[in-house]
Scaffold this motif. Structure first.
Motif, short mmCIF file in Angstrom:
data_model
loop_
_atom_site.label_atom_id
_atom_site.label_comp_id
_atom_site.label_asym_id
_atom_site.label_seq_id
_atom_site.Cartn_x
_atom_site.Cartn_y
_atom_site.Cartn_z
N ILE A 58 0.83 -1.22 0.00
CA ILE A 58 0.00 0.00 0.00
C ILE A 58 0.86 1.27 0.00
O ILE A 58 0.49 2.28 -0.61
CB ILE A 58 -0.92 0.01 1.25
N LYS A 59 1.99 1.20 0.69
CA LYS A 59 2.89 2.36 0.83
C LYS A 59 2.12 3.63 1.23
O LYS A 59 2.05 4.59 0.45
CB LYS A 59 3.66 2.61 -0.47
N PRO A 60 1.54 3.62 2.43
CA PRO A 60 0.83 4.81 2.88
C PRO A 60 1.80 6.00 2.99
O PRO A 60 3.00 5.80 3.17
CB PRO A 60 0.32 4.44 4.27
N ASP A 61 1.30 7.21 2.90
CA ASP A 61 2.16 8.39 3.04
C ASP A 61 2.53 8.61 4.49
O ASP A 61 3.62 9.10 4.80
CB ASP A 61 1.43 9.60 2.46
N VAL A 62 1.59 8.29 5.39
CA VAL A 62 1.85 8.43 6.82
C VAL A 62 1.35 7.17 7.52
O VAL A 62 0.26 6.70 7.20
CB VAL A 62 1.10 9.66 7.40
N THR A 63 2.15 6.60 8.41
CA THR A 63 1.71 5.44 9.18
C THR A 63 1.97 5.69 10.66
O THR A 63 3.10 5.97 11.05
CB THR A 63 2.48 4.16 8.75
N ASN A 64 0.91 5.67 11.46
CA ASN A 64 1.05 5.80 12.91
C ASN A 64 1.12 4.40 13.50
O ASN A 64 0.17 3.63 13.36
CB ASN A 64 -0.16 6.55 13.50
N ILE A 65 2.24 4.08 14.10
CA ILE A 65 2.43 2.73 14.64
C ILE A 65 2.37 2.80 16.16
O ILE A 65 3.08 3.58 16.77
CB ILE A 65 3.80 2.15 14.20
N SER A 66 1.47 2.03 16.75
CA SER A 66 1.45 2.03 18.22
C SER A 66 1.54 0.60 18.74
O SER A 66 1.09 -0.34 18.10
CB SER A 66 0.21 2.73 18.76
N ARG A 67 2.12 0.51 19.91
CA ARG A 67 2.27 -0.78 20.57
C ARG A 67 0.94 -1.07 21.27
O ARG A 67 0.39 -0.20 21.91
CB ARG A 67 3.38 -0.61 21.61
N PHE A 68 0.42 -2.28 21.15
CA PHE A 68 -0.85 -2.61 21.80
C PHE A 68 -0.73 -2.37 23.30
O PHE A 68 0.27 -2.70 23.91
CB PHE A 68 -1.24 -4.07 21.58
N ALA A 69 -1.73 -1.75 23.88
CA ALA A 69 -1.77 -1.58 25.34
C ALA A 69 -3.18 -1.94 25.80
O ALA A 69 -4.16 -1.45 25.25
CB ALA A 69 -1.44 -0.14 25.72
N ALA A 70 -3.26 -2.82 26.81
CA ALA A 70 -4.56 -3.25 27.31
C ALA A 70 -5.26 -2.08 27.99
O ALA A 70 -4.65 -1.39 28.79
CB ALA A 70 -4.39 -4.40 28.30
N ARG A 71 -6.52 -1.82 27.63
CA ARG A 71 -7.29 -0.74 28.24
C ARG A 71 -8.36 -1.33 29.15
O ARG A 71 -8.96 -2.36 28.82
CB ARG A 71 -7.91 0.16 27.17
#
Ligand code: SF4
Length: 338
Positions: free
Chosen positions: A314-327
């Protein structure tokens, strides 16, 4: 009476803070930029990530300890009022649908008493919108959403979808442009679900915005890919109006269908890829932003590989990567954690 507003979180929260500013201005209550020399501090909180929540609670506990008069609103006020009381027993709590009542309770709180309104009724909050005169006007278009993603705490804060009326939204945009705003950011938890509870949708709203005269730009907020097939052709047509930034924020979260199912995201990797292809074909120069959660419970190396492959495709222009955190309220917190 002097107040100070501290805002955490997303564009919708920032839009809500602008509404609080409008309500206070109407009541002749000034806002200061000096947190230390005001009568009451208003904290507009966020619960998406544990890190942010801990930061907010530490600050609340410190302020409470220093005898500061505080009103807590935003997502934590509706999702976790008990947590607020635990860290700041003297802090008042006013859920977002009730912020219009803040002027009437400020003296009460200013005199050191505590006030709690934690019910969450569906109100067309944009009705309280007052133009801020800021270059960028953030306009909330709905509360809640139609999904129940298993990692999401916001769902508990904002509940079921309540789309604000098109007429009120259009009026708020016209107000803002008249007061000098040059950019309109339409905000919600899931802009893609807008209007599906009221017989309309985001594409129809975009076409209505297009009928407003004036020199301004519009940014459409984040959309869960789940609903796009309902109106994608009409939405692409709306982007013919060059005043819409050629920008779409479409969080995919994972490149593995097995994980998407466990996240309760109601689309497939293939479906997401088709949507991206269609948007790119219809909107020349499209800028695509997406989000990825890494380490979701049950994720294997193969799932992660699938996500990396999807990003390479896909090659997105912006990718926000977050680590899973239990809520706390999110069902994924009850799965075996990685
Ligand atoms: S769409 Fe999913 S992630 Fe977004 S607010 Fe709704 S439940 Fe949460």
């Amino acid at each position: 009476m002097q107040t100070y507003i501290k805002t955490y979180g997303c564009t919708l929260n920032q839009a809500d803070s602008d509404i609080i500013v409008g309500i206070l201005n109407d009541a002749g209550i000034k806002q200061s930029h000096d947190e230390d020399n005001v009568d009451v501090i208003i904290m507009n909180t966020c619960t998406v990530k544990g890190v942010t929540e801990r930061k907010i609670l530490e600050k609340l506990s410190r302020m409470d300890g220093n005898g500061k008069k505080v009103i807590v609103t935003g997502c934590m006020a509706s999702a976790n009022p008990d947590l607020i009381t635990k860290y700041a027993p003297n802090a008042s709590i006013v859920t977002m649908p009730n912020v219009a009542r803040i002027p009437s309770i400020l003296d009460y709180i200013g005199s050191g008493k505590r006030y709690v309104i934690d019910k969450y009724d569906a109100v067309d909050r944009v009705a309280g919108f007052r133009p801020t005169g800021f270059t960028i006007a953030k306009i909330p278009i709905s509360d809640g959403c139609l999904s129940s993603c298993s990692f999401c705490e916001t769902k508990f804060a904002r509940g079921r979808l309540n789309s604000f009326s098109e007429e009120l939204i259009i009026n708020a945009i016209k107000y803002s442009i008249k007061s000098g705003s040059k950019e309109i950011q339409i905000a919600s938890q899931d802009t893609g679900a807008y209007g599906l509870d009221k017989g309309t949708n985001i594409a129809k709203l975009m076409h209505k915005i297009s009928r407003i005269n004036g020199d301004f730009m519009v940014r459409v907020g984040m959309l869960n890919p789940e609903h796009l097939d309902k109106y994608i052709t009409d939405m692409i047509a709306a982007f013919d109006d060059r005043r819409f930034y050629r920008f779409v924020h479409l969080p995919v979260q994972s490149g593995s269908n097995r994980i998407l199912k466990s996240m309760r995201r109601n689309y497939t990797v293939e479906g997401f890829a088709d949507i991206v292809r269609e948007l790119r074909a219809g909107i020349k120069g499209l800028s695509l932003e997406t989000d990825i959660i890494v380490g979701f419970p049950g994720e294997t190396e193969t799932d992660l590989e699938a996500t990396i492959n999807l990003m390479n495709d896909i090659k997105p222009d912006v990718t926000n990567i977050s680590r899973f955190a239990a809520r706390p309220h999110a069902s994924a917190s009850r799965l075996e954690q990685i």
